[in-house]
Design a protein around this motif. Sequence first.
Motif, PDB file in Angstrom:
ATOM      1  N   PRO A  13       1.623   1.801  -7.181  1.00  0.00           N
ATOM      2  CA  PRO A  13       2.480   1.395  -6.274  1.00  0.00           C
ATOM      3  C   PRO A  13       3.913   2.298  -6.511  1.00  0.00           C
ATOM      4  O   PRO A  13       4.272   2.407  -8.035  1.00  0.00           O
ATOM      5  N   SER A  14       4.733   2.654  -5.556  1.00  0.00           N
ATOM      6  CA  SER A  14       5.686   3.371  -6.117  1.00  0.00           C
ATOM      7  C   SER A  14       6.884   2.623  -6.822  1.00  0.00           C
ATOM      8  O   SER A  14       6.907   1.391  -6.606  1.00  0.00           O
ATOM      9  N   HIS A  15       7.658   3.411  -7.551  1.00  0.00           N
ATOM     10  CA  HIS A  15       8.584   2.658  -8.256  1.00  0.00           C
ATOM     11  C   HIS A  15      10.121   2.658  -7.606  1.00  0.00           C
ATOM     12  O   HIS A  15      11.099   2.410  -7.744  1.00  0.00           O
ATOM     13  N   ILE A  16       9.891   3.147  -5.984  1.00  0.00           N
ATOM     14  CA  ILE A  16      11.031   3.401  -4.967  1.00  0.00           C
ATOM     15  C   ILE A  16      10.951   2.141  -4.051  1.00  0.00           C
ATOM     16  O   ILE A  16       9.930   2.038  -3.505  1.00  0.00           O
ATOM     17  N   GLY A  17      12.162   1.350  -4.100  1.00  0.00           N
ATOM     18  CA  GLY A  17      12.439   0.855  -2.871  1.00  0.00           C
ATOM     19  C   GLY A  17      12.166  -0.750  -2.912  1.00  0.00           C
ATOM     20  O   GLY A  17      11.612  -1.212  -4.011  1.00  0.00           O
ATOM     21  N   TRP A  18      12.547  -1.426  -2.217  1.00  0.00           N
ATOM     22  CA  TRP A  18      12.580  -3.111  -2.067  1.00  0.00           C
ATOM     23  C   TRP A  18      11.602  -3.837  -1.549  1.00  0.00           C
ATOM     24  O   TRP A  18      11.328  -4.887  -1.308  1.00  0.00           O
ATOM     25  N   GLU A  19      10.556  -2.821  -0.701  1.00  0.00           N
ATOM     26  CA  GLU A  19       9.560  -3.434   0.141  1.00  0.00           C
ATOM     27  C   GLU A  19       8.189  -2.820  -0.250  1.00  0.00           C
ATOM     28  O   GLU A  19       8.064  -1.469  -0.728  1.00  0.00           O
ATOM     29  N   SER A  20       7.127  -3.464  -0.282  1.00  0.00           N
ATOM     30  CA  SER A  20       5.702  -2.939  -0.622  1.00  0.00           C
ATOM     31  C   SER A  20       4.951  -2.733   0.778  1.00  0.00           C
ATOM     32  O   SER A  20       5.462  -3.738   1.719  1.00  0.00           O
ATOM     33  N   ALA A  21       3.775  -2.598   0.569  1.00  0.00           N
ATOM     34  CA  ALA A  21       2.652  -2.531   1.783  1.00  0.00           C
ATOM     35  C   ALA A  21       2.137  -3.739   1.803  1.00  0.00           C
ATOM     36  O   ALA A  21       1.695  -4.159   2.908  1.00  0.00           O
ATOM     37  N   ILE A  22       2.286  -4.859   1.117  1.00  0.00           N
ATOM     38  CA  ILE A  22       1.849  -6.121   1.057  1.00  0.00           C
ATOM     39  C   ILE A  22       2.900  -6.979   1.966  1.00  0.00           C
ATOM     40  O   ILE A  22       4.018  -7.508   1.387  1.00  0.00           O
TER      41      ILE A  22
END
Length: 357
Positions: A126-135
Amino acid sequence: MTSAVLFGIFLPKAQSSDSLKTEGKVTFSAYAELFYTYDLNEPANHLRQNFLYSYNRHNELNLNLGLIKANYQSENLRANVALMAGTYAQDNMAAEQDALRYVNEANVGIKISKTKNLWIDAGIMPSHIGWESAIGKDNINLTRSFAAENSPYFETGAKVSYTSDSGKWFLSGLVLNGWQRIAKPEGNQTISFGHQITYKPTEKITLNSSSFIGNDKSKEEKRMRYFHDLYGSFQLTDQFSALLGFDIGAEQKTKGSSNYNIWYTPNVLMKYQLDNKWALAGRVEYYNDKNGVIISTKTPNGFQTFGYSLNVDYAILKNVVFRTEARGFTSKDAIFVKNDEMKQGNFFITTSLAAWF
């Protein structure tokens, strides 16, 4: 990315307190999210905006993401393998080789210190960037922000990470194949880099800084890209939480140039938990990519767009949630198609049903 455990298998059977330190545990989990979106612009082919990669179908019931995952964890070794399907996989993995388009995670980590929480992990992560994930169920809002949709959801490479004994600090450095890549683009000879620093001064506050440095084009068209993601998450009361985020990026206008195209996006997300069943959440965001580095419109002012949304969540069961969101866009240029005409606005309603095991 998080998900609940379906069941566990212990390998091998524990024999003593010493063996407990090295035994591994395998857990399996699953996640599925169905959705329906009605876009008032009514795209004839049912494919919505090309800068959206989640919930991107109009007037049809569809699967955004179906995921099965196996995780192995021992004192000195960890591994994850996850396979996926759905429109999220179809839209986000379009540039990857056919055999890799259904791989969500495939990584292995080794602890390299006997006394400290210091690890090396490598693979698809999973990306180390951002406050949202695909889940979807892990996010404040039903749909993803401009920031999440137009920065990496996943990455491939290796990272060294350290978590302090207190758990307040997390530090990592990464070597990557590129900007949301499994396989590198043809002709690309550049290694990309990243960092992440997370600080949790209390259980109610999380501060995060992440970066990406690299080139995602061929050697002949090489343009260095520099990107920084900054956000803070705050649990203000038992019911009310907020997240403030700001992403900014710069990419060379041409190979070797000292001039850069800049894009940026501020975000404000808020959530109010009414009780153990109901929650309200909203988001206000702005995305400015005037020169079309990430979102190309080929219009005079490029992509300069405000977004706003409000969602209502209902937890049917502890592991099943139904969500409804109204969301709108307002752009400086007429970039949205409706009835063969270009409009400055776009409004749509999305519902989703997510379950995890």
